[in-house]
Design a protein around this motif. Structure first.
Motif: not given
Length: 91
Positions: A14-27
């Motif tokens: 559950k790290l990606l939103d419905e569009k496939g983008y990261l939900k949280e800062d990758s750092r």
């Protein structure tokens, strides 16, 4: 395929939103453990920040700081050229 498995792993966590983008800062590196499991035995990428290809790609995927830092030289050159041009027109 490794890339498909990596994306699926991020979705399962559950790290990606419905569009496939990261939900949280990758750092925050929430992606590191799931991708480490996917890449184990399939890649020699260390996932170490500022050394790893995958870590850099994840930073770009978040696009908070990578997007603005990469063309900085070109932007500064442009500003300096405009400044020099404006100064010569004043003379």
């Amino acid at each position: 395929d490794v890339a498909r498995d990596a994306v699926e792993s991020l979705r399962e966590q559950k790290l990606l939103d419905e569009k496939g983008y990261l939900k949280e800062d990758s750092r925050m590196r929430l992606w590191a453990e799931p991708l480490g499991k996917v890449l184990e035995g399939r890649s020699d990428d260390s996932l170490v920040a500022d050394e790893s290809c995958v870590a850099e790609i994840m930073n770009i995927a978040w696009a908070k700081h990578e997007l603005t830092s990469q063309p900085a030289s070109e932007m500064l050159d442009f500003c300096e050229q405009r400044r020099a041009s404006a100064s010569s027109e004043e003379l």
